[in-house]
Design a protein around this motif. Structure first.
Motif, mmCIF file in Angstrom:
data_model
loop_
_atom_site.group_PDB
_atom_site.id
_atom_site.type_symbol
_atom_site.label_atom_id
_atom_site.label_comp_id
_atom_site.label_asym_id
_atom_site.label_seq_id
_atom_site.Cartn_x
_atom_site.Cartn_y
_atom_site.Cartn_z
ATOM 1 N N ALA A 131 0.812 -1.212 0.000
ATOM 2 C CA ALA A 131 0.000 0.000 0.000
ATOM 3 C C ALA A 131 0.849 1.268 0.000
ATOM 4 C CB ALA A 131 -0.939 -0.004 1.195
ATOM 5 N N PRO A 143 8.081 2.370 1.625
ATOM 6 C CA PRO A 143 8.905 2.778 2.771
ATOM 7 C C PRO A 143 9.684 4.057 2.458
ATOM 8 C CG PRO A 143 9.982 1.019 1.577
ATOM 9 C CD PRO A 143 8.655 1.223 0.902
ATOM 10 N N TYR A 147 4.455 -0.384 -6.111
ATOM 11 C CA TYR A 147 3.269 0.171 -5.452
ATOM 12 C C TYR A 147 2.500 0.943 -6.501
ATOM 13 C CZ TYR A 147 6.077 -0.720 -1.297
ATOM 14 O OH TYR A 147 6.853 -1.315 -0.335
ATOM 15 N N GLY A 164 -0.327 3.617 -5.657
ATOM 16 C CA GLY A 164 -1.306 4.276 -4.787
ATOM 17 C C GLY A 164 -1.375 5.759 -5.099
#
Ligand code: HEC
Length: 230
Positions: A127, A130, A163, A165
């Motif tokens: 989601a 890092p 990712y 998002g």
């Protein structure tokens, strides 16, 4: 004109020099009774009565005091008065130079970024990417500042994981100093080792992005600010 004609009733009841009336009231007693009656309050009446003048003065005085108070203590009604990160005015006058403050940066990070990237900076698998050990936060800082100011979306690869998002433009409501503190914190927390960011750098990027309405895609951001070769 003759008084005895004007007040015939009064005269009718007068008896001799003593002034005793037929009802047994002496003149002295009559005066006394009337003065007692006169002392009583006026009959209540309907309608308005004028505000006593001293209240008007009281309010004018209060208004004047309020004006003085606001002039001295309003802080120009600026929201920045409450901005803990605004550069302090030195006693000598003139703004002090910005110094990145890790403690402030951490607090602001917790408030503005940690919901997604987590307080550990590790993000959430699948989601949120890092920030700990991410090459995206390094370099001259423009990449991260742009993401914070404009937002970021589209497919992105961070530390070997993909990712896709949406990061909102969380920086839109933050000051240059606040963003500089956050960025400086991120660049030195969790083992990251990049130089701190100055507020002037954020101001520069903000100016360059002034007309930008849409968030960056990761690809677009990489084109403008490629990852530094390690
Ligand atoms: C609502 C969740 C959310 C918030 C709040 C948020 N981010 Fe992000 N951030 C994301 C997502 C999602 C991505 C990946 C965007 C993509 O898929 O293109 C991202 C990407 C990034 C990246 C580039 C990728 C990486 O991991 O290095 C950086 C740097 C970054 N964010 C920093 C921040 C900072 C600093 C803040 C706080 C000022 C913040 N973000 C607030 C969701 C968020």
């Amino acid at each position: 004109m003759n008084d005895s004609n004007r007040y015939p009733d009064n005269n009718r009841n007068r008896r001799g020099p003593s002034g005793a009336g037929s009802d047994g009231l002496s003149d002295g007693r009559l005066v006394e009774v009337h003065s007692q009656l006169a002392r009583d309050k006026e009959e209540p009446v309907q309608g308005f009565s004028l505000t006593p003048i001293f209240i008007v003065f009281l309010f004018c005085g209060f208004g004047f005091w309020a004006g003085l108070y606001l002039t001295r203590n309003s802080g120009q009604f600026s929201a920045g008065v409450f901005d803990l990160d605004a550069p302090k005015l030195a006693t000598s006058g003139g703004p002090a130079v910005f110094e990145p403050d890790a403690a402030k940066g951490e607090k602001l990070f917790i408030i503005n970024c940690a919901v997604c990237h987590q307080a550990t900076g590790l993000g959430l698998a699948g989601a949120f990417p890092p920030l700990a050990g991410s090459p995206w936060v390094g370099g001259n800082g423009e990449r991260m500042i742009k993401a914070i100011l404009a937002g970021l979306g589209g497919e992105i690869e961070v530390k070997g994981a993909k990712y896709n998002g949406v990061m909102p433009n969380v920086g839109a409501g933050l000051s240059n100093a606040q963003i500089a503190n956050i960025a400086s914190y991120v660049r030195q927390a969790w083992g990251n080792t990049a130089e701190p960011i100055m507020d002037t750098k954020v101001a520069e990027v903000r100016k360059a992005l002034a007309d930008r309405k849409s968030p960056y895609t990761a690809a677009e951001l990489l084109k403008e600010n490629p990852l530094e070769a390690k």
